[in-house]
Scaffold this active site. Structure first.
Site, mmCIF file in Angstrom:
data_model
loop_
_atom_site.group_PDB
_atom_site.id
_atom_site.type_symbol
_atom_site.label_atom_id
_atom_site.label_comp_id
_atom_site.label_asym_id
_atom_site.label_seq_id
_atom_site.Cartn_x
_atom_site.Cartn_y
_atom_site.Cartn_z
ATOM 1 N N SER A 134 0.817 -1.214 0.000
ATOM 2 C CA SER A 134 0.000 0.000 0.000
ATOM 3 C C SER A 134 0.851 1.265 0.000
ATOM 4 O O SER A 134 1.924 1.319 0.610
ATOM 5 C CB SER A 134 -0.870 -0.018 1.260
ATOM 6 N N GLU A 136 0.268 3.632 1.759
ATOM 7 C CA GLU A 136 0.359 4.062 3.164
ATOM 8 C C GLU A 136 1.744 3.763 3.740
ATOM 9 O O GLU A 136 2.131 4.334 4.757
ATOM 10 C CB GLU A 136 -0.705 3.369 4.016
ATOM 11 N N TYR A 158 -1.356 0.379 10.677
ATOM 12 C CA TYR A 158 -1.676 -0.271 9.396
ATOM 13 C C TYR A 158 -0.494 -0.153 8.421
ATOM 14 O O TYR A 158 -0.068 -1.133 7.820
ATOM 15 C CB TYR A 158 -2.922 0.376 8.776
HETATM 16 P P1 GDR Z 1 -6.685 5.867 3.323
HETATM 17 O O1 GDR Z 1 -8.229 6.021 2.858
HETATM 18 O O2 GDR Z 1 -6.527 6.068 4.778
HETATM 19 O O3 GDR Z 1 -5.867 6.759 2.425
HETATM 20 O O4 GDR Z 1 -6.368 4.349 3.015
HETATM 21 P P2 GDR Z 1 -9.456 6.832 3.477
HETATM 22 O O5 GDR Z 1 -10.438 6.938 2.364
HETATM 23 O O6 GDR Z 1 -9.934 6.234 4.746
HETATM 24 O O7 GDR Z 1 -8.828 8.271 3.839
HETATM 25 C C1 GDR Z 1 -8.295 9.143 2.856
HETATM 26 C C2 GDR Z 1 -8.010 10.510 3.451
HETATM 27 O O8 GDR Z 1 -9.249 11.166 3.735
HETATM 28 C C3 GDR Z 1 -9.150 11.798 4.990
HETATM 29 N N1 GDR Z 1 -10.475 11.985 5.590
HETATM 30 C C4 GDR Z 1 -11.322 10.998 5.933
HETATM 31 N N2 GDR Z 1 -11.218 9.657 5.807
HETATM 32 C C5 GDR Z 1 -12.257 8.901 6.237
HETATM 33 N N3 GDR Z 1 -12.183 7.557 6.090
HETATM 34 N N4 GDR Z 1 -13.369 9.454 6.833
HETATM 35 C C6 GDR Z 1 -13.514 10.802 6.993
HETATM 36 O O9 GDR Z 1 -14.509 11.276 7.521
HETATM 37 C C7 GDR Z 1 -12.441 11.624 6.513
HETATM 38 N N5 GDR Z 1 -12.228 12.960 6.494
HETATM 39 C C8 GDR Z 1 -11.042 13.169 5.930
HETATM 40 C C9 GDR Z 1 -8.273 10.873 5.819
HETATM 41 O O10 GDR Z 1 -7.745 11.553 6.954
HETATM 42 C C10 GDR Z 1 -7.226 10.480 4.786
HETATM 43 O O11 GDR Z 1 -6.203 11.430 4.769
HETATM 44 C C11 GDR Z 1 -6.925 3.652 1.906
HETATM 45 C C12 GDR Z 1 -7.260 2.250 2.404
HETATM 46 O O12 GDR Z 1 -7.976 1.572 1.399
HETATM 47 C C13 GDR Z 1 -6.014 1.471 2.706
HETATM 48 O O13 GDR Z 1 -6.349 0.135 3.056
HETATM 49 C C14 GDR Z 1 -5.116 1.481 1.450
HETATM 50 O O14 GDR Z 1 -3.920 0.782 1.720
HETATM 51 C C15 GDR Z 1 -4.814 2.911 1.046
HETATM 52 O O15 GDR Z 1 -6.034 3.607 0.820
HETATM 53 C C16 GDR Z 1 -3.986 2.973 -0.221
#
Ligand code: GDR
Length: 344
Positions: A134, A136, A158
Site C-alpha cells: 500500500s 500508506e 496499518y
Molecule cells: P486511506 O483512505 O486512509 O488513504 O487508506 P481513506 O479513504 O480512509 O482516507 C483518505 C483521506 O481522507 C481523509 N479523511 C477521511 N477519511 C475517512 N475515512 N473518513 C472521513 O470522515 C475523513 N475525512 C477526511 C483521511 O484523513 C485520509 O487522509 C486507503 C485504504 O484503502 C487502505 O487500506 C489502502 O492501503 C490505502 O487507501 C492505499
C-alpha cells in the site's frame, strides 16, 4: 487446463473485481473465507456459483497450508487485511497479526506446499504470490511522486504492518527464489468501496442529501491529498504482475493528486449541491497521525506491464455518485440471490 487462483480478501472490493477479471480470463477462482457466518457468503455475491470457496484464516497457519494443499493454485493473491487505517490504532495488535504476520503465514503455506526447505532454490516454486502492498507505507513522504525506490515512513499501525508484509515478500523472493511480488497500490475506489472510506462516505452522503434523507456530512482532514483511481483498473495490474518473466514490485496509481476538499466539491456539484452548505469538520474523524499527501509515479508499470488507468478521477466520482443515487432511490431489498457453493 484452466489456471487456478486463490484470493484472500475475496469478500472485499478488490477481491470481487479481481475474481471477475480472472474469471473473464478463463481462470478457476477460489476465495478464502473465514469464520462461520460471513454475511457476504450468506447471500451477497453477484458471482454466485462461479467462485469456489474454501475456509481459512490469515490468523491460522494450519488452515492456510490446508487450503493451498487442497487447491494447488498457480497463483495466490493476498488481498486480505484489516484495511481501514483508523481501526489500526484501535486494534493495533490485531492489525499487525492480520495485515502483517498474515503475509508471513501465507508465504509459509506456499513455501511448505511447494517443498522449498533450504535456502535459495530458484524456479522450484510453482505458485506465484501477489502481496497487496500500500501507498500508506510511504506515509510522511519527502519526495513526490513516489516510485518503487521511495523510502517508507508509515504513519499508522496499518502502514507499519503493510511495510512488514512488503519486506517479507521481498525477502522470501530473495531467500527462496519464490515468485513473490508486491503491488504498491495507491487509493483505489468504486461503487463497491466500503462506506467507511472517504470517497464512498462522500458519495453516499451526497445521495442521501440529494434525496432529502440527510442534511449534513461530517468529515475530518479536508486538506489531505490522495492519488485516487478506479479499483477495476487496478486489479488488471495485479494480474499482469504475476504474468511477467521476472518477479518485481510495481507502484500502481494515476500520477494525479487531489485533496479531500476537491473530492467533496466535485461529488456535491455532480448532484447540483453546494458542499459548503452541508459539510462540517469534525475532529472525531481526524487521525492521530495522517498522511498529508500521496502521488504515484506509475512509470515502471506503464513501461514494463503496459498498464495504465482507464478511468479518470472525474469519471470515478461520477460513477460512485450515480451508483449511490440509484441505490438509495430504489425501494426494497436489492441484495443479489443467495450464495451456493459445494464446499459450504
Ligand atoms: P486511506 O483512505 O486512509 O488513504 O487508506 P481513506 O479513504 O480512509 O482516507 C483518505 C483521506 O481522507 C481523509 N479523511 C477521511 N477519511 C475517512 N475515512 N473518513 C472521513 O470522515 C475523513 N475525512 C477526511 C483521511 O484523513 C485520509 O487522509 C486507503 C485504504 O484503502 C487502505 O487500506 C489502502 O492501503 C490505502 O487507501 C492505499
Amino acid at each position: 487446463m484452466a489456471r487456478c487462483a486463490l484470493i484472500t480478501g475475496i469478500t472485499g472490493q478488490d477481491g470481487s473485481y479481481l475474481a471477475e477479471h480472472l474469471l473473464s480470463e478463463g481462470y478457476e477462482v477460489w476465495g478464502l473465507v473465514r469464520g462461520q457466518a460471513d454475511p457476504w457468503v450468506r447471500g451477497r455475491s453477484e458471482l454466485a456459483g462461479e467462485i469456489r470457496l474454501i475456509r481459512g484464516d490469515l490468523l491460522d497457519q494450519g488452515s492456510l497450508i490446508a487450503a493451498v494443499e487442497r487447491i494447488h493454485p498457480d497463483e495466490v493473491y493476498n488481498l486480505g487485511a484489516i484495511s481501514y487505517v483508523p481501526m489500526s490504532w484501535q486494534q493495533a495488535e490485531l492489525t499487525s497479526e492480520v495485515t502483517g504476520v498474515g503475509v508471513l503465514r501465507m508465504l509459509e503455506a506456499i513455501r511448505t506446499c511447494s517443498g522449498i526447505s533450504g535456502s535459495r532454490t530458484p524456479g522450484s516454486a510453482q505458485i506465484r504470490f501477489y502481496q497487496a502492498s500500500s501507498s500508506e507505507m510511504f506515509g510522511m513522504v519527502d519526495e513526490s511522486p513516489q516510485t518503487e525506490r521511495t523510502p517508507f515512513h508509515p504513519r499508522s499501525p496499518y502502514g507499519v504492518a503493510k511495510a512488514y508484509g512488503h519486506f517479507l515478500t521481498q525477502n522470501y523472493r530473495e531467500s527462496y527464489g519464490m515468485f513473490a511480488v508486491s503491488g504498491i497500490l495507491f487509493n483505489h475506489e468504486s461503487p463497491r468501496r466500503g462506506p467507511e472510506f472517504v470517497t464512498r462516505k462522500v458519495s453516499l452522503a451526497v445521495a442521501r442529501i440529494k434525496l432529502g434523507l440527510e442534511r449534513q456530512l461530517r468529515l475530518g482532514n479536508l486538506a489531505a491529498r490522495r492519488d485516487w483511481g478506479f479499483a477495476g483498473d487496478y486489479v488488471r495490474a495485479m494480474h499482469l504482475m504475476l504474468t511477467q518473466d521476472e518477479p518485481e514490485d510495481f507502484v500502481v496509481g494515476t500520477g494525479v493528486t487531489r485533496s479531500v476538499e476537491e473530492l467533496v466539491e466535485l461529488a456535491f456539484s455532480l448532484a447540483g449541491l453546494d458542499w459548503k452548505e452541508h459539510v462540517v469538520c469534525d475532529t472525531a474523524f481526524v487521525r492521530p497521525a495522517d498522511v498529508n499527501q500521496l502521488c504515484a509515479d506509475p512509470g515502471k508499470a506503464l513501461a514494463k506491464l503496459g498498464w495504465k488507468p482507464k478511468t479518470s478521477f472525474e469519471e470515478l466520482v461520477g460513477l460512485m455518485v450515480e451508483s449511490d443515487l440509484e441505490l438509495l432511490s430504489t425501494p426494497g431489498d436489492r441484495r443479489p440471490p443467495s450464495f451456493s457453493s459445494d464446499v459450504w
